[in-house]
Motif scaffolding. Sequence first.
Motif, short mmCIF file in Angstrom:
data_model
loop_
_atom_site.label_atom_id
_atom_site.label_comp_id
_atom_site.label_asym_id
_atom_site.label_seq_id
_atom_site.Cartn_x
_atom_site.Cartn_y
_atom_site.Cartn_z
N GLY A 255 2.37 2.44 -4.91
CA GLY A 255 1.60 2.17 -3.57
C GLY A 255 0.14 2.01 -4.10
N ARG A 256 -0.61 1.09 -3.76
CA ARG A 256 -1.90 0.87 -4.07
C ARG A 256 -2.74 0.44 -2.82
NH1 ARG A 256 -1.13 -1.08 -9.26
NH2 ARG A 256 1.16 -0.98 -8.83
N LEU A 257 -3.83 0.97 -2.47
CA LEU A 257 -4.78 0.36 -1.39
C LEU A 257 -5.32 -0.92 -1.83
CD1 LEU A 257 -6.26 3.55 0.40
CD2 LEU A 257 -4.24 2.02 1.10
N HIS A 258 -5.14 -1.82 -1.15
CA HIS A 258 -5.96 -3.34 -1.47
C HIS A 258 -7.22 -3.26 -1.94
CE1 HIS A 258 -5.97 -2.51 2.54
NE2 HIS A 258 -7.24 -3.17 2.90
N THR A 259 -7.77 -2.06 -1.52
CA THR A 259 -9.55 -1.93 -1.57
C THR A 259 -9.84 -1.46 -3.25
OG1 THR A 259 -9.14 0.26 -0.69
CG2 THR A 259 -10.00 -1.52 0.64
N LYS A 260 -8.84 -1.09 -3.85
CA LYS A 260 -8.96 -0.75 -5.17
C LYS A 260 -8.90 -1.39 -6.20
CE LYS A 260 -8.74 3.86 -3.48
NZ LYS A 260 -8.05 5.10 -3.59
N LEU B 258 -6.65 -0.84 -9.42
CA LEU B 258 -5.25 -0.92 -9.31
C LEU B 258 -4.67 -2.35 -8.95
CD1 LEU B 258 -4.80 2.36 -7.21
CD2 LEU B 258 -4.31 2.03 -9.57
N VAL C 44 0.81 -1.12 0.10
CA VAL C 44 0.01 0.09 -0.03
C VAL C 44 0.70 1.23 0.08
CG1 VAL C 44 -1.81 -1.29 1.20
CG2 VAL C 44 -0.30 0.06 2.54
N ASN C 45 0.35 2.25 -0.19
CA ASN C 45 0.90 3.64 -0.29
C ASN C 45 2.04 3.90 0.99
OD1 ASN C 45 -2.10 3.96 -1.37
ND2 ASN C 45 -0.67 5.16 -2.58
N GLY C 46 3.12 4.61 0.51
CA GLY C 46 3.97 4.88 1.53
C GLY C 46 4.46 4.09 2.66
N GLN D 121 -4.73 -6.23 4.03
CA GLN D 121 -3.60 -5.99 3.01
C GLN D 121 -3.05 -7.04 2.58
OE1 GLN D 121 -0.88 -2.98 4.56
NE2 GLN D 121 -2.52 -1.69 5.29
#
Lengths: 299, 279
Positions: free
Chosen positions: B172-177, B180, B88-90, B215
């Motif tokens: 970075g990508r959120l697993h909810t998207k 992505l 995920v991001n960051g 995640q």
Amino acid sequence: MFSTLSDRLTTVLQGLRGKGRLSDADIDATAREIRVALLEADVALPVVRGFIAKVKERAKGSEVHQALNPAQQVVKIVNEELVNVLGGETRRLNLAKNPPSVIMLAGLQGAGKTTLAGKLAKWLKGQGHTPLLVAADLQRPNAVTQLQVVGERAGVPVFAPEPGNGVGDPVSVSRRGIEEAKAKQHDIVLVDTAGRLGVDEEMMKQAIDIRAAVNPDEVLFVVDAMVGQDAVNTATAFRDGVGFTGVVLTKLDGDARGGAALSVREVTGQPILFASNGEKLEDFDVFHPDRMASRILGM
Amino acid sequence: LLGAGDLDEDSWQDVEDTLLIADLGAATTTEIVSTLRSKIAGAGVRTEAEATALLRSVLVDALHPKMDRSLKALPHAGKPAVLLVVGVNGVGKTTTTGKLARVLVADGRTVLLGAADTFRAAAADQLETWGKRVGAETVRGPEGGDPASVAFEAVKRGMDTGVSTVLIDTAGRLHTKKGLMDELGKVKRVVEKQAVVDEVLLVLDATTGQNGLTQARVFAEQVDITGIVLTKLDGTAKGGIVFQVQRELGVPVKLVGLGEGADHLAPFEPGAFVDALLG
Ligand SMILES: Nc1nc2c(ncn2[C@@H]2O[C@H](COP(=O)(O)OP(=O)(O)OP(=O)(O)O)[C@@H](O)[C@H]2O)c(=O)[nH]1
Ligand SMILES: Nc1nc2c(ncn2[C@@H]2O[C@H](COP(=O)(O)OP(=O)(O)OP(=O)(O)O)[C@@H](O)[C@H]2O)c(=O)[nH]1
Ligand SMILES: [K+]
Ligand SMILES: [Mg+2]
Ligand SMILES: [Mg+2]
């Protein structure tokens, strides 16, 4: 994934409906469920304790005893108390009487400060302000370039006299950023700083020095909504170190419950001003305590 | 502390608090505590030191210390090893990629970096700075371009130049998207057209709370995670979410991040990790 708090409480209190009265034992069992739900939402343990004590006290009062559906009534109390802690009303940004107003961003590495700088710049510009972004993270590889790109996307100028990547003095850049804003008549200055750990004394001193150099109207502590129990340590370290006047919660577009909101608010007493909920510059909103309460509870 | 071969209630509370504050989560904490209870009953513990030692060993056991934590980063059949870094991001993907390159280069390997984050502002510049710092070429694509094609080009270039390892940094990508996550799946599939992906490393930030498990689940479903990197352990966060992650995914934590510098990467050692958690 987790069952919601209402589900949990309904299970615990099954059979009690119509009984119209909860025993102290019922309430203790209920409190245990609330405790687990809050821990699963990453609310910090000391905050959970204080919170449960408050809810228990209210739950033992007449509003629950006389309720037709005690479970619902308990959920209602929990929700109300959450909103209370999260801050009833949203506070607006403090701006200076004599511009430029200065907003400094601080937080752990990767929390979302630079992105937020762009979001705030764009949002403020949309309200008729003329913000200037100041690139005072001279440490993280290409933090300066990143802010320049973000500034370009926001249509806001970026003051970046030093290349970064270890070159340049962030305190001096910040100070000069204020002079630049005065000279070019910007009414708001947004200072992006490097990510730092609460325990990094040298870096915390740097943040304190930047603060002293720019005398900000707001220091915003930027915190990732996915953070766990460490929220308390970190928020305390930033409060006692650089000090902050407001909080911004980031990455709320994920599915983290965001119990950190409660922790940071309860531990530092500072209000949460904004919610950041995406990577794009427009993914940004003022903070809504009621939405956050429902989110923490999974309702 | 000890009465009749057991801890008093305050001590049990302390144990529980320690685990909760380390982000093990409510359920895992309850489990560890009950395992400890039965061990203490069985072992006839006499001193606080004995109790602590027992807790330590229960925690180390829960981390499956026998798991193979070696990193598959060496070339095979004349082709470079390919590693994909996701999360995920960051959380520290790009930094970890840079540090990994440093370790490999110091070990006499040649490394190529693929900047498959074409989205975040200056992400490719950041990776390229790392590349220069550690002595690795960086392949990048146009801003906003297709990350899968950058990954493809990077592996192709790595094969052409005969490097030992290609490290691919992703956005970075959120697993909810979903979009992505699909994109990430595509990055991996495209790479697999010409090479074996030896490792897919999921980077988890030690400050992450219970969301870390979600995640890990979603990333594992999408791209078959082979190892976890736990970053930012140099702060006050303990990283206890990895207990649940390792168990549920059956995938080991392989590396830990201990700072922002090029040398701040270390192998994961369950014993040392637990000592830091209890300390
Ligand atoms: N999904 C999502 N991603 C975000 C959000 N805010 C920031 N990000 C992403 O999080 C990552 C880190 O953001 P940055 O703005 O670079 O964070 P930072 O605090 O400046 O990081 P350092 O300067 O390294 O300490 C980037 O991939 C951003 O795109 C958000 O609200 N949602
Ligand atoms: N203290 C500390 N900071 C770290 C560590 N690893 C990475 N960082 C910092 O965390 C921030 C984010 O790191 P990145 O490598 O950019 O993270 P990323 O996952 O690539 O971020 P995105 O690509 O934006 O999703 C940077 O400021 C890094 O210097 C670590 O182990 N310890
Ligand atoms: K730590
Ligand atoms: Mg930044
Ligand atoms: Mg990156």
